[in-house]
Scaffold this active site. Structure first.
Site, PDB file in Angstrom:
ATOM      1  N   ASP A 157       7.465 -24.598 -23.679  1.00 32.64           N
ATOM      2  CA  ASP A 157       6.218 -24.512 -24.272  1.00 32.64           C
ATOM      3  C   ASP A 157       4.746 -25.429 -23.944  1.00 32.64           C
ATOM      4  OD1 ASP A 157       3.633 -23.342 -25.526  1.00 32.64           O
ATOM      5  OD2 ASP A 157       4.512 -23.348 -27.357  1.00 32.64           O
ATOM      6  N   ASN A 396      14.634 -31.322 -26.289  1.00 35.37           N
ATOM      7  CA  ASN A 396      14.086 -30.458 -27.437  1.00 35.37           C
ATOM      8  C   ASN A 396      15.106 -29.654 -26.438  1.00 35.37           C
ATOM      9  OD1 ASN A 396      12.584 -29.794 -28.918  1.00 35.37           O
ATOM     10  ND2 ASN A 396      12.021 -28.429 -27.911  1.00 35.37           N
ATOM     11  N   GLU A 397      15.271 -28.562 -27.651  1.00 34.06           N
ATOM     12  CA  GLU A 397      15.619 -26.972 -28.452  1.00 34.06           C
ATOM     13  C   GLU A 397      16.797 -26.598 -26.938  1.00 34.06           C
ATOM     14  OE1 GLU A 397      12.322 -24.127 -29.632  1.00 34.06           O
ATOM     15  OE2 GLU A 397      12.095 -25.898 -31.499  1.00 34.06           O
ATOM     16  N   ASN A 446      13.924 -28.101 -35.545  1.00 32.69           N
ATOM     17  CA  ASN A 446      12.304 -27.407 -35.609  1.00 32.69           C
ATOM     18  C   ASN A 446      12.645 -25.968 -36.399  1.00 32.69           C
ATOM     19  OD1 ASN A 446      12.281 -29.224 -34.338  1.00 32.69           O
ATOM     20  ND2 ASN A 446      11.349 -28.312 -32.210  1.00 32.69           N
ATOM     21  N   TYR A 448      10.655 -22.373 -38.039  1.00 37.21           N
ATOM     22  CA  TYR A 448       9.670 -21.595 -38.329  1.00 37.21           C
ATOM     23  C   TYR A 448       9.101 -20.258 -38.504  1.00 37.21           C
ATOM     24  CZ  TYR A 448       7.392 -24.460 -34.565  1.00 37.21           C
ATOM     25  OH  TYR A 448       7.171 -25.809 -33.927  1.00 37.21           O
ATOM     26  N   TYR A 452       7.221 -17.332 -36.835  1.00 33.77           N
ATOM     27  CA  TYR A 452       7.687 -16.138 -35.734  1.00 33.77           C
ATOM     28  C   TYR A 452       8.827 -15.570 -36.286  1.00 33.77           C
ATOM     29  CZ  TYR A 452       6.271 -19.458 -31.808  1.00 33.77           C
ATOM     30  OH  TYR A 452       5.855 -20.501 -31.162  1.00 33.77           O
ATOM     31  N   GLU A 484       9.964 -30.503 -36.622  1.00 31.82           N
ATOM     32  CA  GLU A 484       8.997 -28.597 -36.303  1.00 31.82           C
ATOM     33  C   GLU A 484       8.287 -28.005 -37.534  1.00 31.82           C
ATOM     34  OE1 GLU A 484       8.740 -27.320 -32.275  1.00 31.82           O
ATOM     35  OE2 GLU A 484       8.936 -28.943 -31.504  1.00 31.82           O
ATOM     36  N   TRP A 529       3.788 -29.997 -36.767  1.00 32.87           N
ATOM     37  CA  TRP A 529       3.836 -29.155 -35.146  1.00 32.87           C
ATOM     38  C   TRP A 529       2.412 -28.176 -34.939  1.00 32.87           C
ATOM     39  CZ3 TRP A 529       6.142 -30.193 -30.329  1.00 32.87           C
ATOM     40  CH2 TRP A 529       5.607 -29.774 -29.862  1.00 32.87           C
ATOM     41  N   LYS A 549      -1.756 -24.760 -32.821  1.00 32.20           N
ATOM     42  CA  LYS A 549      -0.338 -25.605 -33.672  1.00 32.20           C
ATOM     43  C   LYS A 549      -1.554 -26.621 -34.273  1.00 32.20           C
ATOM     44  CE  LYS A 549       3.277 -22.006 -33.700  1.00 32.20           C
ATOM     45  NZ  LYS A 549       3.932 -21.877 -32.241  1.00 32.20           N
TER      46      LYS A 549
END
Ligand code: BDP
Length: 574
Positions: A157, A396-397, A446, A448, A452, A484, A529, A549
């Protein structure tokens, strides 16, 4: 990998300028011999991403060609000459005077070529073909499973900016030279111990003088070297240790001489500090430290991901204003200039490789692992001497997948072998527990909830967050960093009661997460984030191709949340 420097024995110049540039829409440059020189180019700024420099072709990711001419500076003809590219995204092929001098895959990390035998005194012609295309067998990869279905199609992203994004340096070093230095520091009571490993271009016998200086203190030692690799240790009584708020740096100068004649020297800033993980704590110089800060991006209008010294200064200034002490180089290594300043300003860095969007599909597993190993080696080689770098983040992720364990076991072992002094981590994606947390010294998550998942329901979000953090700590007994958490926020959009996308919701979201983090002694870091809004691919979740964000806008104006965080982190309201 040492950064070129200017002194009696070494010199560098930047080839930053307007270069000649041409998009290669039909990929015919190689066939038509553009490496010997091409016509019908247009001027382009180097360094900078190419994407936003022109009125058209923003989303064309390559190939594209760059060329420039230069002469050798006075006096360099008796020395070794190298060319160093600080970052080219993504694949670079380089020719000098029509001759291929090499290729490098992967952005954000430097590479160099010795061009002593190809270089002429005048009229050198440098050509670079850059391919910024995303494909499944590259890292970061293109969209493998249409998870995001965005355009340009990335498996991550942020906008896939490309081109020669950081300076190109031409530099000279002595024929017999210091090639690399590895500094390790430790602390015994009030004494700082600095171990310096020196790699030379050859193993001929020489004398090496080491001088460590700061504010009138001068610790020195001299050793005989008769190997390519040698080392010396300096002990500093009543040392000034490096830490946020007190970023005390020494200068370590190393000089090589033979028969009383000095022929090379290199000076490196050194911060004496230790970093370790003990139980549920992260310790800096033996004392628990909590990371307050952000994920960030190298991103600014027009220049894209190009080196932007003024924006680096601005971002550090914003971080200090808000009371942050740290950030993660999400999701790729940042410029060496940014790292140098962190040493000077006392900012702590989680230093991340460009391994983002990994899927571990059988078809790409080996290729991705090979590239991630290369990036890990290159990153540690580049950044190992920065006191500000306190942790390596290997990815990352990564998508959770049964094969990920095999992947991270190998990367973890490699990173530990290359640097046993820093903790290792990677940032885990929201959608589930990571099978590879075993291969981390600190768990980075991370999260959310409230964005999300459990959208707009902050109570439920915090309940789930809290439960999950407890579960993770129970299972792994490692400190956890919230690497994040954030909410999309349109600047100037308000709602009472708070609604998603409003400035009020971002304030509520961040405050609630921070409350949860503060209530858990094993949570040793909170990274919001993002520091600033940033450009990304187009998607129905990303209005105008921007991820909103940020607590600052893309042009660095504060949203309400910036003032709020400042109050939470530094107690300041004025
Ligand atoms: C995380 C990613 C980050 C994204 C962020 C988001 O690590 O790159 O920008 O989500 O969705 O999953 O804003």
């Amino acid at each position: 990998m040492l950064y070129p420097q200017n002194n009696r024995f070494r010199q560098f110049i930047e080839l930053s300028d307007f270069w000649d540039f041409r998009f290669d829409f039909d990929d015919k440059g190689l066939r038509d011999g553009w490496e010997k020189g091409f016509e019908n180019g247009q001027p382009i700024a180097v360094p900078a991403s190419w994407n936003e420099q022109f009125a058209e072709n923003r989303d064309f990711l390559g190939p594209a060609w760059y060329q420039t001419h230069f002469s050798l500076p006075w006096g360099w003809d008796k020395h070794r000459v190298l060319i160093r590219f600080n970052s080219v995204n993504y694949l670079a092929d380089v020719w000098l005077n029509g001759e291929k001098i090499g290729q490098h895959e992967g952005g954000h990390l430097p590479f160099k070529f010795d061009i002593t035998s190809q270089i002429k005194n005048e009229g050198n012609h440098l050509v670079v073909r850059v391919d910024g295309n995303l494909t499944t067998d590259r890292v970061p990869p293109s969209d493998h499973n249409l998870l995001l279905a965005n355009y340009p199609p990335t498996n991550f992203d942020f906008y896939p900016f490309c081109g020669i994004q950081r300076p190109v340096l031409l530099y000279s070093i002595p024929n017999e030279a210091i090639i690399d230095l590895t500094i390790n520091t430790s602390i015994e009571g009030k004494t700082g111990i600095v171990n310096a490993k020196v790699e030379r271009s050859d193993g001929n016998p020489v004398k090496a003088q080491f001088n460590l200086t700061r504010n009138g203190t001068n610790i020195s030692t001299e050793i005989e070297m008769d190997n390519r690799l040698s080392e010396a240790t300096l002990r500093v009584p009543n040392a000034s240790f490096w830490a946020p708020g007190a970023p005390q740096l020494y200068d370590l100068k190393i000089e090589l001489s033979r028969n009383g004649t000095t022929f090379d020297s290199y000076t490196l800033p050194v911060g004496i500090r230790t970093i370790s993980v003990e139980g549920d704590k992260l310790l800096l110089n033996g004392k628990p430290i909590e990371l307050l800060g952000f994920g960030r991006h190298e991103d600014f209008p027009v220049i894209g991901r190009g080196l932007m010294p003024a924006v680096i200064i601005k971002d550090y200034s914003l971080m200090q204003w808000i009371g942050a002490n740290s950030f993660r180089t999400s999701h790729y290594p940042y410029s060496e200039q940014m790292m140098d300043l962190a040493d000077q300003l006392g900012i702590l860095i989680i230093d991340e490789t460009p391994a983002v969007g990994l899927t571990f599909h059988k078809t790409v597993f080996d290729r991705h692992l090979e590239l991630c190993k290369q990036y890990t080696k290159e990153l540690i080689a580049r950044d190992k001497n920065h006191p500000s770098v306190i942790m390596w983040s290997l990815a990352n992720e990564p998508h959770q997948n049964i094969n990920a364990k095999m992947f991270f076991e190998q990367l973890y072992d490699l990173a530990k072998k290359l640097d046993s002094t820093r903790p290792i981590t990677f940032a885990n994606m929201h959608i589930g527990e990571e099978r590879s947390f075993k291969f981390c010294d600190i768990v980075c998550v991370n999260r959310y909830y409230g964005w999300y998942l459990e959208r707009a329901k902050m109570d439920k979000a915090c309940e789930l967050l809290s439960k999950e953090l407890d579960k993770l700590y129970k299972r792994y007994s490692k400190p956890i960093i919230l690497s994040e958490f954030g909410a999309g926020t349109i600047p100037g959009w308000h709602a009472n009661p708070p609604e998603m996308w409003s400035e009020e919701y971002q304030v509520e979201f961040l405050s609630e997460y921070i409350k949860v983090a503060n209530s858990k002694p094993f949570v040793v870091g909170q990274h919001v984030w993002n520091l600033c809004d940033f450009k990304t691919s187009q998607h129905d979740r990303r209005m105008g191709g921007i991820n909103y964000k940020g607590v600052f806008t893309r042009d660095r104006r504060p949203k309400m949340a910036a003032h709020h965080l400042r109050k939470l982190w530094s107690g300041k309201t004025d």
